[in-house]
Design a protein around this motif. Structure first.
Motif, PDB file in Angstrom:
ATOM      1  N   ALA A 264       0.828  -1.208   0.000  1.00 21.37           N
ATOM      2  CA  ALA A 264       0.000   0.000   0.000  1.00 21.37           C
ATOM      3  C   ALA A 264       0.861   1.257   0.000  1.00 21.37           C
ATOM      4  CB  ALA A 264      -0.931  -0.002   1.206  1.00 21.37           C
ATOM      5  N   THR A 265       1.916   1.247   0.813  1.00 29.12           N
ATOM      6  CA  THR A 265       2.779   2.426   0.908  1.00 29.12           C
ATOM      7  C   THR A 265       3.632   2.592  -0.345  1.00 29.12           C
ATOM      8  OG1 THR A 265       2.892   2.198   3.315  1.00 29.12           O
ATOM      9  CG2 THR A 265       4.558   3.558   2.271  1.00 29.12           C
ATOM     10  N   VAL A 266       4.337   1.532  -0.739  1.00 30.12           N
ATOM     11  CA  VAL A 266       5.204   1.612  -1.916  1.00 30.12           C
ATOM     12  C   VAL A 266       4.382   1.909  -3.176  1.00 30.12           C
ATOM     13  CG1 VAL A 266       6.741   0.294  -3.431  1.00 30.12           C
ATOM     14  CG2 VAL A 266       6.987   0.130  -0.944  1.00 30.12           C
ATOM     15  N   GLY A 267       3.237   1.269  -3.306  1.00 31.74           N
ATOM     16  CA  GLY A 267       2.405   1.476  -4.489  1.00 31.74           C
ATOM     17  C   GLY A 267       1.869   2.888  -4.602  1.00 31.74           C
ATOM     18  N   SER A 268       1.467   3.473  -3.476  1.00 31.03           N
ATOM     19  CA  SER A 268       0.910   4.827  -3.521  1.00 31.03           C
ATOM     20  C   SER A 268       1.982   5.864  -3.826  1.00 31.03           C
ATOM     21  CB  SER A 268       0.207   5.162  -2.203  1.00 31.03           C
ATOM     22  OG  SER A 268       1.060   4.952  -1.090  1.00 31.03           O
ATOM     23  N   VAL A 269       3.180   5.695  -3.252  1.00 33.38           N
ATOM     24  CA  VAL A 269       4.266   6.632  -3.537  1.00 33.38           C
ATOM     25  C   VAL A 269       4.719   6.493  -4.990  1.00 33.38           C
ATOM     26  CG1 VAL A 269       6.631   7.321  -2.944  1.00 33.38           C
ATOM     27  CG2 VAL A 269       5.028   6.681  -1.142  1.00 33.38           C
TER      28      VAL A 269
ATOM     29  N   ILE B 115      -4.875  13.976  -1.703  1.00 34.40           N
ATOM     30  CA  ILE B 115      -5.397  12.617  -1.685  1.00 34.40           C
ATOM     31  C   ILE B 115      -5.173  12.069  -0.291  1.00 34.40           C
ATOM     32  CG2 ILE B 115      -5.144  10.294  -2.589  1.00 34.40           C
ATOM     33  CD1 ILE B 115      -4.604  11.546  -5.277  1.00 34.40           C
ATOM     34  N   MET B 116      -6.232  11.777   0.397  1.00 38.01           N
ATOM     35  CA  MET B 116      -6.150  11.288   1.766  1.00 38.01           C
ATOM     36  C   MET B 116      -6.200   9.769   1.736  1.00 38.01           C
ATOM     37  SD  MET B 116      -5.864  14.277   2.699  1.00 38.01           S
ATOM     38  CE  MET B 116      -5.395  13.820   4.352  1.00 38.01           C
ATOM     39  N   PHE B 117      -5.098   9.162   2.085  1.00 39.54           N
ATOM     40  CA  PHE B 117      -4.886   7.729   1.905  1.00 39.54           C
ATOM     41  C   PHE B 117      -4.973   7.032   3.257  1.00 39.54           C
ATOM     42  CE2 PHE B 117      -2.485   3.920   1.248  1.00 39.54           C
ATOM     43  CZ  PHE B 117      -2.489   3.638  -0.099  1.00 39.54           C
ATOM     44  N   CYS B 118      -6.063   6.312   3.476  1.00 40.75           N
ATOM     45  CA  CYS B 118      -6.283   5.645   4.759  1.00 40.75           C
ATOM     46  C   CYS B 118      -5.867   4.185   4.674  1.00 40.75           C
ATOM     47  CB  CYS B 118      -7.752   5.748   5.169  1.00 40.75           C
ATOM     48  SG  CYS B 118      -8.131   4.863   6.704  1.00 40.75           S
ATOM     49  N   GLN B 119      -4.872   3.809   5.456  1.00 39.47           N
ATOM     50  CA  GLN B 119      -4.436   2.418   5.526  1.00 39.47           C
ATOM     51  C   GLN B 119      -5.143   1.765   6.714  1.00 39.47           C
ATOM     52  OE1 GLN B 119      -0.565   1.279   4.053  1.00 39.47           O
ATOM     53  NE2 GLN B 119       0.200   3.286   4.651  1.00 39.47           N
ATOM     54  N   ASN B 120      -6.123   0.982   6.399  1.00 36.22           N
ATOM     55  CA  ASN B 120      -6.966   0.379   7.425  1.00 36.22           C
ATOM     56  C   ASN B 120      -6.445  -1.019   7.767  1.00 36.22           C
ATOM     57  OD1 ASN B 120      -8.973  -0.724   8.995  1.00 36.22           O
ATOM     58  ND2 ASN B 120     -10.453  -0.908   7.343  1.00 36.22           N
ATOM     59  N   ASN B 121      -5.664  -1.114   8.843  1.00 36.36           N
ATOM     60  CA  ASN B 121      -5.189  -2.435   9.268  1.00 36.36           C
ATOM     61  C   ASN B 121      -6.067  -3.024  10.367  1.00 36.36           C
ATOM     62  OD1 ASN B 121      -4.410  -1.125  11.630  1.00 36.36           O
ATOM     63  ND2 ASN B 121      -2.269  -0.979  11.023  1.00 36.36           N
TER      64      ASN B 121
ATOM     65  N   ALA C  30      -2.692  -2.899  -8.106  1.00 36.40           N
ATOM     66  CA  ALA C  30      -3.954  -2.169  -7.990  1.00 36.40           C
ATOM     67  C   ALA C  30      -3.736  -0.813  -7.333  1.00 36.40           C
ATOM     68  CB  ALA C  30      -4.955  -2.993  -7.188  1.00 36.40           C
ATOM     69  N   VAL C  31      -2.875  -0.787  -6.317  1.00 36.94           N
ATOM     70  CA  VAL C  31      -2.604   0.469  -5.621  1.00 36.94           C
ATOM     71  C   VAL C  31      -1.928   1.466  -6.551  1.00 36.94           C
ATOM     72  CG1 VAL C  31      -1.392   1.566  -3.712  1.00 36.94           C
ATOM     73  CG2 VAL C  31      -2.463  -0.658  -3.369  1.00 36.94           C
ATOM     74  N   ILE C  32      -0.970   0.997  -7.359  1.00 38.17           N
ATOM     75  CA  ILE C  32      -0.279   1.877  -8.302  1.00 38.17           C
ATOM     76  C   ILE C  32      -1.229   2.366  -9.390  1.00 38.17           C
ATOM     77  CG2 ILE C  32       1.463   1.983 -10.130  1.00 38.17           C
ATOM     78  CD1 ILE C  32       3.194   0.130  -8.495  1.00 38.17           C
ATOM     79  N   SER C  33      -2.057   1.474  -9.903  1.00 39.80           N
ATOM     80  CA  SER C  33      -2.875   1.793 -11.064  1.00 39.80           C
ATOM     81  C   SER C  33      -4.122   2.591 -10.724  1.00 39.80           C
ATOM     82  CB  SER C  33      -3.299   0.504 -11.779  1.00 39.80           C
ATOM     83  OG  SER C  33      -2.165  -0.227 -12.188  1.00 39.80           O
ATOM     84  N   LYS C  34      -4.643   2.414  -9.527  1.00 43.04           N
ATOM     85  CA  LYS C  34      -5.920   3.038  -9.209  1.00 43.04           C
ATOM     86  C   LYS C  34      -5.899   4.548  -9.224  1.00 43.04           C
ATOM     87  CE  LYS C  34     -10.150   2.445  -8.775  1.00 43.04           C
ATOM     88  NZ  LYS C  34     -10.871   1.894  -9.929  1.00 43.04           N
ATOM     89  N   PRO C  35      -4.774   5.210  -8.861  1.00 39.68           N
ATOM     90  CA  PRO C  35      -4.782   6.672  -8.911  1.00 39.68           C
ATOM     91  C   PRO C  35      -5.125   7.257 -10.263  1.00 39.68           C
ATOM     92  CG  PRO C  35      -2.976   5.937  -7.562  1.00 39.68           C
ATOM     93  CD  PRO C  35      -3.567   4.702  -8.187  1.00 39.68           C
ATOM     94  N   VAL C  36      -5.069   6.459 -11.330  1.00 38.37           N
ATOM     95  CA  VAL C  36      -5.489   6.950 -12.645  1.00 38.37           C
ATOM     96  C   VAL C  36      -6.929   7.452 -12.548  1.00 38.37           C
ATOM     97  CG1 VAL C  36      -5.952   6.287 -15.034  1.00 38.37           C
ATOM     98  CG2 VAL C  36      -3.936   5.400 -13.858  1.00 38.37           C
TER      99      VAL C  36
END
Length: 323
Positions: A69-74, A190-196, A234-240
């Motif tokens: 989630a972290t690596v993909g979003s950055v 973009i507010m990115f909530c990591q829900n663990n 999915a995390v990388i691609s979804k920001p499109v």
């Protein structure tokens, strides 16, 4: 226990293969590079957590299970974009230029600590990498991220602000204030909530009655989405979904929830993203970052990361020998 939840646009199957017809077409070199980022922070986590348990580091917030989630979003950002982390985004700092040795300097608060001992351990800052100082106080960075995004819009800067939070932050006062300001003033954030699923010791079931956390964006008038936080593609691609240079910048919400846990030691990392800003979010699908000549195998990557961590830990031992 396996969590069954409907996710938007998952790209990876349970066995790690790409779902038929959903390959984003990223170069092999890019995929290996992202893999290295995840391996590096996991190995770093393992070593630093041992030092913390030995009492040689006062505090450490591991990222185990949230690497993708972290690596993909950055990876979906451009370098000029700013990152406002919560607590478990050390991998983002490393992707923005924080070396392992610098991270350890900060963890032990020695003379080379760029924070000069004025921050808690595991609270990095990388000014040259547009990585804002971390804070353990739940939710405070939400308002900071939105404020920075509002300032960028007023100045006319073509940047996006990525603000992280955990599920517990959605129960904090700052969440409402930040989300409302972001939506009303259409800030490029973009507010990115990591829900663990745990706010320290409080389970998600005791935090909210909402079906998902991502859908909270709807109440503020923001678009929102939810993806599997262990599915890096999915995390990388979804920001499109949020890319909208031609439209007026407005607020967005983005959410992740991770249901796959292929190995026992991998905790489930869910996530729900709340986003503000119809944002220009990357140079999409060209996430090379100057790694066109990247030619390492997964085994070589793992060996390299262990060596890098060993070197950094050796520096720690030289400066802090056991007596």
């Amino acid at each position: 226990m396996r969590i069954h939840v409907t996710l938007q646009d998952a790209l990876l199957e349970d066995d790690g293969s790409v779902a038929k017809g959903k390959d984003p077409g990223l170069p092999k070199e890019t995929l290996l590079y992202r893999y290295e980022q995840m391996v590096q922070v996991r190995e770093f986590d393992r070593r630093m957590l041992m030092l913390q348990r030995q009492g040689r580091i006062g505090f450490y917030g591991p990222i185990l299970g949230q690497e993708a989630a972290t690596v993909g979003s950055v990876a979906a950002l451009e370098h000029k974009d700013w990152i406002f982390p919560a607590l478990r985004e050390g991998a983002a700092a490393m992707m923005r230029g924080l070396s392992l040795t610098e991270a350890i300097n900060q963890l032990i608060g020695n003379g080379a600590d760029r924070c000069k001992g004025r921050q808690m351990p595991c609270h990095y800052t990388v000014k040259e990498g547009n990585y804002y100082g971390m804070s353990s106080v739940i939710g405070t960075q939400i308002s900071h991220a939105v404020g920075a995004a509002m300032a960028a819009k007023i100045k006319g800067d073509d940047i996006v602000i990525l603000g992280y939070m955990g599920d517990g932050a959605t129960s904090a006062n700052d969440f409402h204030c930040g989300m409302n300001f972001a939506a009303v003033y259409k800030s490029p954030a973009i507010m990115f909530c990591q829900n663990n699923q745990w706010a320290i010791s409080v389970p998600l079931s005791k935090q909210s009655a909402s079906e998902t956390l991502a859908q909270k964006g709807k109440a503020y008038g923001m678009p929102y989405v939810r993806v599997d936080g262990n599915d890096i593609l999915a995390v990388i691609s979804k920001p499109v979904f949020f890319d909208n240079r031609k439209e007026e910048i407005c607020s967005r919400t983005f959410g992740t929830w991770s249901q796959k846990h292929p190995k026992a030691e991998t905790i489930i990392a869910q996530g729900d993203f709340l986003v503000s800003g119809a944002t220009r979010f990357t140079k999409r699908i060209q996430f090379n970052d100057g790694i066109d000549s990247y030619r390492k195998t997964p085994a070589e990557i793992q060996a390299l990361i262990k060596a890098k961590n060993a070197d950094a830990c050796y520096a720690f031992q030289v400066r802090n020998p056991l007596h």
